[in-house]
Every structure is written in structure tokens, then in C-alpha cells.
Design an enzyme around this catalytic site. Structure first.
Site, PDB file in Angstrom:
ATOM      1  N   ASP A  65       0.755  -1.075  -0.075  1.00  0.00           N
ATOM      2  CA  ASP A  65      -0.158   0.084  -0.011  1.00  0.00           C
ATOM      3  C   ASP A  65       0.830   1.288   0.044  1.00  0.00           C
ATOM      4  O   ASP A  65       1.588   1.310   1.190  1.00  0.00           O
ATOM      5  CB  ASP A  65      -0.922  -0.024   1.226  1.00  0.00           C
ATOM      6  N   ASN A  92       4.066   3.188 -10.678  1.00  0.00           N
ATOM      7  CA  ASN A  92       2.771   3.135 -11.718  1.00  0.00           C
ATOM      8  C   ASN A  92       1.624   3.719 -10.812  1.00  0.00           C
ATOM      9  O   ASN A  92       0.602   4.238 -11.397  1.00  0.00           O
ATOM     10  CB  ASN A  92       2.662   1.855 -12.327  1.00  0.00           C
ATOM     11  N   SER A 148       1.986  11.868 -16.958  1.00  0.00           N
ATOM     12  CA  SER A 148       1.091  12.207 -17.751  1.00  0.00           C
ATOM     13  C   SER A 148       1.361  13.666 -18.395  1.00  0.00           C
ATOM     14  O   SER A 148       2.161  14.330 -17.791  1.00  0.00           O
ATOM     15  CB  SER A 148      -0.340  12.271 -17.137  1.00  0.00           C
ATOM     16  N   ALA A 170      -5.873  18.946  -8.878  1.00  0.00           N
ATOM     17  CA  ALA A 170      -5.037  17.990  -8.030  1.00  0.00           C
ATOM     18  C   ALA A 170      -4.186  16.919  -8.623  1.00  0.00           C
ATOM     19  O   ALA A 170      -2.919  16.591  -8.602  1.00  0.00           O
ATOM     20  CB  ALA A 170      -5.708  17.103  -6.952  1.00  0.00           C
ATOM     21  N   TYR A 171      -4.685  16.347  -9.669  1.00  0.00           N
ATOM     22  CA  TYR A 171      -4.038  15.503 -10.500  1.00  0.00           C
ATOM     23  C   TYR A 171      -2.805  16.027 -11.348  1.00  0.00           C
ATOM     24  O   TYR A 171      -1.781  15.499 -11.193  1.00  0.00           O
ATOM     25  CB  TYR A 171      -5.070  14.475 -11.183  1.00  0.00           C
ATOM     26  N   LYS A 175       1.053  15.193 -11.005  1.00  0.00           N
ATOM     27  CA  LYS A 175       2.067  14.611 -11.926  1.00  0.00           C
ATOM     28  C   LYS A 175       3.200  15.599 -12.022  1.00  0.00           C
ATOM     29  O   LYS A 175       4.436  15.373 -12.582  1.00  0.00           O
ATOM     30  CB  LYS A 175       1.169  14.404 -13.440  1.00  0.00           C
ATOM     31  N   VAL A 204      -5.218   5.831 -21.390  1.00  0.00           N
ATOM     32  CA  VAL A 204      -5.331   4.421 -21.464  1.00  0.00           C
ATOM     33  C   VAL A 204      -6.696   3.882 -21.154  1.00  0.00           C
ATOM     34  O   VAL A 204      -7.248   4.483 -19.993  1.00  0.00           O
ATOM     35  CB  VAL A 204      -4.315   4.001 -20.523  1.00  0.00           C
ATOM     36  N   THR A 206      -8.242   2.196 -18.747  1.00  0.00           N
ATOM     37  CA  THR A 206      -8.052   1.479 -17.539  1.00  0.00           C
ATOM     38  C   THR A 206      -9.249   2.201 -16.472  1.00  0.00           C
ATOM     39  O   THR A 206      -9.994   3.036 -16.987  1.00  0.00           O
ATOM     40  CB  THR A 206      -6.768   1.923 -16.691  1.00  0.00           C
TER      41      THR A 206
END
Length: 252
Positions: A65, A92, A148, A170-171, A175, A204, A206
């Protein structure tokens, strides 16, 4: 195979029990790498390992984790005990909670930032710190940070970018921070055989952004994994401190 069957390279892939992580593990394994899947879900990891082994891949799993310091420490110790070294570290594991948040969510919600950075940045920092002593035992250590284009400040400001209209602060900030870690580690490790790079696998198929993302994304995970594997298996004259996708360099 690119390695001997007696002494294969060893790779740890975080979030390796599904999606891009599993595709990366599968591709590395097919190239003769002994793959260790790190993930929280023990049952899903077990099934992933069985699937990889049935395909002829040398695979195992460790409970990991990336949000938990003790889990990270235990995973690093287990890899040391079972393999003695690590050749490839693929950071990842990542989350994008903004994609599934309600429209009423504040785009500057501190809790969303904290959750995202805890996994996407601090998780990568913690795991890398735990396994760095094992990477120094490798003759060709590689650290791959799965980033990304949305972490590219240049890309965010480019109206021609297909991601220009996306606003997930935030994302995107996490990154960008991960890219900063890539540069810092590459400089810190410049006098060693270890190479550190960021890669963008593209949009992708996912579950990262929820079920709608899987349906809309154009790139299958197996195809997206190619750029991750390329960075993981770089030759000694390959770059370090770079950011690239399948088409070539990505601007910071």
C-alpha cells in the site's frame, strides 16, 4: 529473452495487479524480467500472478500500500530477502479522484489534493526510498515514473493540446510534482548506473478515471505499456532525467 534464465533482472511494479501496471508486468516478463507485483488487493494480486505464470512470466507479488509507510518498508525488506537486489522500479500506482467527484466539488478541495498527492507523489517517494539501496546493487538500475502530459505545464498552456480543456488541478499538480522528482533523482544519481525518467502512456483504457474513462480512452493497456517498458529497459547510453511518450520527448 534479454537475460539469462539463471539471473534475470528483477522489476517491482506498483499497482501491478490490473490495468497499465499488469500490462507492464506482462510485457516485462515476456522480455525475461522477473516481475514483482506490488498492490493492496491480495486476492487480485494472486490471480494476476497466476495469469502471468500461466503465460510463462516469472512473477510474484508483495503486499504494498503506497499510502502506508510500514507496508512500504515490509515490501522493500521482502524483495531484499527474496531477490537480493532490484533492477527496475516502476512507480505506476496512481489515483484520479477528481474524475469521479461530484460537480459540486470545489476544484481546490484540500482533501482531494491531500489524497492525490499522498498516493501519486508521496507514495512514489516512499517506495523509491525503500528500494533505492537495492537498486544500487544493480548494474543497470532503472526508475520509471508513470506520469502524464497533464503534468506538463507547457502542455496545459497549449491550446492545441487535446488535454487543454481538462481541469483536474490535484491530479495535474501531482504529476508535475512527480516530474520534479524525476529531475531531482536523475541529478542526484547522475554518478551511478541508475537512470530515472518520466513517461506518459497516453489516455489508457483503465479504471483510473472510472468506468467512463475505460469506455472513452483510445489506447489499450498493452499498447500503452510499451513506453513504460522502453524506459525500464533503456540501454546504458539512454537518457536520464527525461520525459517522453510513445511519440518522443514531452515538454516539461
Amino acid at each position: 529473452m534479454t537475460t539469462t534464465t539463471m539471473n534475470p533482472r528483477v522489476a517491482l511494479v506498483t499497482g501491478g495487479n490490473r490495468g497499465l501496471g499488469l500490462a507492464t508486468a506482462r510485457s516485462l516478463g515476456r522480455k525475461g524480467v522477473s516481475v514483482v507485483i506490488g498492490a493492496r488487493d491480495a486476492e487480485r494480486s494472486h490471480q494476476a500472478v497466476l495469469g502471468l505464470r500461466s503465460a510463462g512470466v516469472w512473477a510474484s507479488a508483495v503486499p504494498l500500500d503506497v499510502d502506508d509507510e510500514e507496508s512500504i518498508r515490509a515490501a522493500g525488506e521482502r524483495i531484499r530477502r527474496e531477490h537480493g537486489r532490484l533492477d527496475i522500479m516502476v512507480n505506476n500506482a496512481g489515483i484520479l479522484p477528481e474524475a469521479t467527484a461530484t460537480h459540486a466539488t470545489d476544484p481546490l478541495d484540500p482533501e482531494l489534493f491531500a489524497r492525490t498527492f499522498r498516493t501519486n507523489v508521496l507514495g512514489a517517494v516512499g517506495v523509491t526510498q525503500a528500494v533505492l539501496p537495492l537498486l544500487t546493487r544493480s548494474e543497470r538500475g532503472r526508475i520509471v515514473n508513470v506520469s502524464s502530459r497533464m503534468g506538463s505545464l507547457s502542455d496545459q498552456l497549449d491550446p492545441a493540446s487535446p488535454y487543454h480543456s481538462l481541469v483536474v488541478p490535484a491530479y495535474q499538480a501531482s504529476k508535475a510534482a512527480l516530474n520534479g522528482l524525476t529531475v531531482a533523482l536523475a541529478k542526484k544519481l547522475a554518478d551511478t548506473p541508475i537512470k530515472v525518467n518520466s513517461v506518459c502512456p497516453g489516455w489508457v483504457q483503465t479504471d483510473l478515471g472510472g468506468p467512463e474513462n475505460r469506455a472513452a480512452a483510445p489506447t489499450p493497456a498493452d499498447e500503452a505499456a510499451d513506453v513504460v517498458v522502453r524506459a525500464a529497459l533503456l540501454d546504458d547510453d539512454g537518457p536520464s532525467g527525461s520525459f517522453f511518450d510513445a511519440a518522443g520527448p514531452v515538454p516539461w
